[in-house]
Design a protein around this motif. Structure first.
Motif, PDB file in Angstrom:
ATOM      1  N   GLY A 116      11.688   0.086  -2.527  1.00 12.81           N
ATOM      2  CA  GLY A 116      11.526   0.963  -4.160  1.00 12.81           C
ATOM      3  C   GLY A 116      11.896   0.588  -5.438  1.00 12.81           C
ATOM      4  N   GLN A 117      12.236   1.509  -6.843  1.00 15.49           N
ATOM      5  CA  GLN A 117      12.741   0.874  -7.834  1.00 15.49           C
ATOM      6  C   GLN A 117      12.710   1.688  -8.231  1.00 15.49           C
ATOM      7  OE1 GLN A 117      10.277  -2.317 -10.481  1.00 15.49           O
ATOM      8  NE2 GLN A 117       9.558  -2.590  -8.865  1.00 15.49           N
ATOM      9  N   TYR A 118      12.342   1.203  -9.952  1.00 15.85           N
ATOM     10  CA  TYR A 118      12.399   3.134 -10.987  1.00 15.85           C
ATOM     11  C   TYR A 118      11.122   3.877 -10.894  1.00 15.85           C
ATOM     12  CZ  TYR A 118      12.712   5.908 -15.512  1.00 15.85           C
ATOM     13  OH  TYR A 118      12.515   6.958 -16.413  1.00 15.85           O
TER      14      TYR A 118
ATOM     15  N   TYR B 234      13.716  -3.520  -5.389  1.00 15.78           N
ATOM     16  CA  TYR B 234      12.368  -4.858  -5.819  1.00 15.78           C
ATOM     17  C   TYR B 234      12.069  -5.567  -4.946  1.00 15.78           C
ATOM     18  CZ  TYR B 234      14.836  -2.763 -10.235  1.00 15.78           C
ATOM     19  OH  TYR B 234      15.010  -1.244 -11.227  1.00 15.78           O
ATOM     20  N   ALA B 235      12.625  -5.650  -3.881  1.00 14.04           N
ATOM     21  CA  ALA B 235      11.852  -6.675  -2.897  1.00 14.04           C
ATOM     22  C   ALA B 235      11.478  -6.139  -1.528  1.00 14.04           C
ATOM     23  CB  ALA B 235      13.406  -6.970  -2.165  1.00 14.04           C
ATOM     24  N   ASP B 236      10.488  -7.126  -1.185  1.00 12.73           N
ATOM     25  CA  ASP B 236       9.018  -6.822  -0.255  1.00 12.73           C
ATOM     26  C   ASP B 236       9.912  -6.852   0.832  1.00 12.73           C
ATOM     27  OD1 ASP B 236       7.628  -7.730  -2.080  1.00 12.73           O
ATOM     28  OD2 ASP B 236       6.963  -9.250  -1.754  1.00 12.73           O
ATOM     29  N   GLY B 237       9.057  -6.441   1.672  1.00 12.06           N
ATOM     30  CA  GLY B 237       9.670  -6.295   3.436  1.00 12.06           C
ATOM     31  C   GLY B 237       8.711  -7.210   4.052  1.00 12.06           C
ATOM     32  N   GLY B 238       9.974  -7.854   5.555  1.00 14.10           N
ATOM     33  CA  GLY B 238       9.416  -8.717   6.039  1.00 14.10           C
ATOM     34  C   GLY B 238       8.733  -8.113   6.926  1.00 14.10           C
ATOM     35  N   ALA B 239       7.072  -9.692   7.539  1.00 15.10           N
ATOM     36  CA  ALA B 239       6.163  -9.546   8.243  1.00 15.10           C
ATOM     37  C   ALA B 239       6.837  -9.398   9.855  1.00 15.10           C
ATOM     38  CB  ALA B 239       5.579 -10.650   8.141  1.00 15.10           C
TER      39      ALA B 239
ATOM     40  N   ASP C 252       7.058  -4.176  -3.252  1.00 14.71           N
ATOM     41  CA  ASP C 252       7.666  -3.609  -3.427  1.00 14.71           C
ATOM     42  C   ASP C 252       6.112  -3.413  -5.087  1.00 14.71           C
ATOM     43  OD1 ASP C 252      10.000  -5.202  -6.305  1.00 14.71           O
ATOM     44  OD2 ASP C 252       8.348  -6.354  -4.873  1.00 14.71           O
ATOM     45  N   ALA C 253       6.493  -2.861  -6.493  1.00 12.78           N
ATOM     46  CA  ALA C 253       5.083  -3.362  -7.650  1.00 12.78           C
ATOM     47  C   ALA C 253       5.730  -4.147  -8.083  1.00 12.78           C
ATOM     48  CB  ALA C 253       5.453  -1.757  -8.358  1.00 12.78           C
TER      49      ALA C 253
ATOM     50  N   THR D 176      15.596   1.584   0.120  1.00 10.80           N
ATOM     51  CA  THR D 176      15.266   0.679   0.794  1.00 10.80           C
ATOM     52  C   THR D 176      13.854   0.721   1.750  1.00 10.80           C
ATOM     53  OG1 THR D 176      17.201  -0.150   1.618  1.00 10.80           O
ATOM     54  CG2 THR D 176      16.045  -1.272   3.190  1.00 10.80           C
ATOM     55  N   GLY D 177      13.044  -0.175   2.163  1.00  9.24           N
ATOM     56  CA  GLY D 177      11.739   0.078   3.070  1.00  9.24           C
ATOM     57  C   GLY D 177      12.103   0.191   4.837  1.00  9.24           C
ATOM     58  N   GLY D 178      11.334   0.618   5.368  1.00  8.18           N
ATOM     59  CA  GLY D 178      11.917   1.381   7.179  1.00  8.18           C
ATOM     60  C   GLY D 178      11.414  -0.106   7.661  1.00  8.18           C
TER      61      GLY D 178
END
Length: 320
Positions: free
Chosen positions: A106-108, A147-152, A176-177, A304-306
Motif C-alpha cells: 500500500g501507499q498514501y 510502494y512495491a508489488d507482491g511476488g508471483a 501497488d498503485a 505490506t501485502g500478505g
C-alpha cells in the motif's frame, strides 16, 4: 532423473473441468473409490509406494481433509520424490496446486491489490511403473512492501517420467498503485482442472489522482472482485478475492483450493477458500494465504501485502 529403470508411464485419462453456474465455480468430478482397479489406483500387489507424508492435506479451520473410502494418499508440501518399488505398475490420481501470489503493498491513502490463487491441475488413471518421480511444490509469493508489488507464486509439478510433467502455475502477484490502477493478480489455466481467471479492477488510479480501493486477486475458480469507485476514500472497499476451485470426488467431500486474496482499502476486501483478506486503512494488516495455493491479501494504506500460500501435490491410489 536417476532410477533403476525407465518408468513405464501411460497417461490414459485427464478429466476436464465443467462450469457449475449455480455455484459460480468450476467443479472437478473424479471416479469413485468403487471404480475398477484399472482406473485410479489399480496395479500389481507387488508394488510399494513411498514419499511425501501419508495422509491428506490441511483443511480450513484445522485438521486434515477427509479421505475418500478405500484410498491411500501421499501429500507433498515441499519438494520431494514419489518412489515406486517392487514389480509391476500402479494407477494413481494426481492433484497439483501452484503457489499463491503475494498481495501488493500500500501507499498514501490507497491499498494494494490481492494476489491470485495458484492454478489447479488434475490427472486421473495415470499408470506408473517402478521408478522415482520428482515432485516440485511451488512457494507462495512474498507480500509487497510499501510502494512495491507482491511476488508471483511458484509453479508446482509432478514428473511423469517418460511423459510430460503435470504442472500448475503459480498465482499472479498483487500490485501497488504507483503506475496506475491496482488490479488484482490473475490465474492461468490448469491442465485438466481450473480455467484462466482475471483479477478485479482497482479504483485507485493514482495517475488520475484517485486514492481508493484495490482489486481482488483471481481465484482458481472465479474472477477477482472490482473495487467500487467512491468520492470519499474513507468509505472505499477493496475488491473481494475470487473463489477457489472445487474438486469433487478426490476427497470424501468437494473441497476448494486456491482462492484469491482480497484487495486493500479503507475496508479490506473479503476472501475465501484459502485466500487472504485485504488490509483495512492504517490499522488492519492483510491476511496471508491460508490453504494450499491461496493468494495473499492486498495491503491497506502504507502497509505490506500478505504472502501467498505454498502449493501442494497429492497422489492417491487404491489402498492395497
Amino acid at each position: 532423473m536417476t532410477m533403476a529403470q525407465e518408468p513405464d508411464v501411460q497417461r490414459r485419462d485427464v478429466v476436464r473441468g465443467v462450469p457449475v453456474a449455480a455455484a459460480g465455480i468450476v467443479a472437478m468430478t473424479l471416479p469413485s473409490a468403487s471404480a475398477a482397479a484399472s482406473g485410479g489406483g489399480g496395479g500389481s500387489a507387488g508394488i510399494t509406494v513411498s514419499g511425501g507424508t501419508e495422509g491428506t492435506p490441511a483443511a480450513e479451520g484445522g485438521g486434515t481433509l477427509e479421505p475418500a473410502a478405500g484410498r491411500t494418499y501421499r501429500t507433498f508440501t515441499s519438494d520431494g520424490t514419489l518412489s515406486v518399488t517392487g514389480s509391476g505398475t500402479i494407477d494413481v490420481d494426481v492433484l497439483v496446486v501452484g503457489g499463491g501470489g503475494g498481495g501488493g503493498g500500500g501507499q498514501y491513502l490507497t491499498g494494494g491489490s490481492g494476489g491470485a490463487g495458484g492454478a489447479v491441475s488434475i490427472a486421473t488413471s495415470v499408470t506408473l511403473g517402478v521408478g522415482d518421480y520428482p515432485v516440485v511444490v511451488g512457494s507462495g509469493g512474498a507480500g509487497g512492501t510499501i510502494y512495491a508489488d507482491g511476488g508471483a507464486g511458484g509453479q508446482s509439478s509432478f514428473d511423469l517420467g517418460g511423459a510430460a510433467a503435470l504442472t500448475a502455475a503459480g498465482g499472479g502477484a498483487g500490485v501497488d498503485a504507483t503506475d496506475g490502477r491496482a488490479d488484482g493478480g490473475s490465474v492461468v489455466a490448469g491442465t485438466g482442472g481450473s480455467l484462466a481467471r482475471n483479477g478485479g479492477e482497482g479504483s485507485n488510479d493514482l495517475d488520475a489522482g484517485d486514492n481508493s480501493g484495490a482489486g481482488g486477486g483471481a481465484g482458481a475458480g472465479g474472477d477477482g472482485g472490482d473495487s467500487v469507485p467512491v468520492d470519499d476514500f474513507t468509505t472505499d472497499v477493496g475488491g473481494a478475492g475470487g473463489s477457489g476451485f472445487g474438486v469433487s470426488g478426490f476427497f470424501s467431500f468437494t473441497e476448494s483450493f486456491a482462492g484469491g486474496g482480497g484487495g486493500g482499502g479503507s475496508t479490506g476486501g473479503t476472501a475465501t477458500d484459502g485466500g487472504g483478506a485485504g488490509g483495512a486503512a492504517y490499522s488492519a494488516n492483510p491476511t496471508d494465504g491460508g490453504l494450499a495455493g491461496g493468494g495473499g491479501g492486498g495491503a491497506g494504506f502504507y502497509g505490506t501485502g500478505g504472502s501467498g500460500a505454498y502449493g501442494v501435490v497429492v497422489v492417491r491410489y487404491l489402498t492395497p
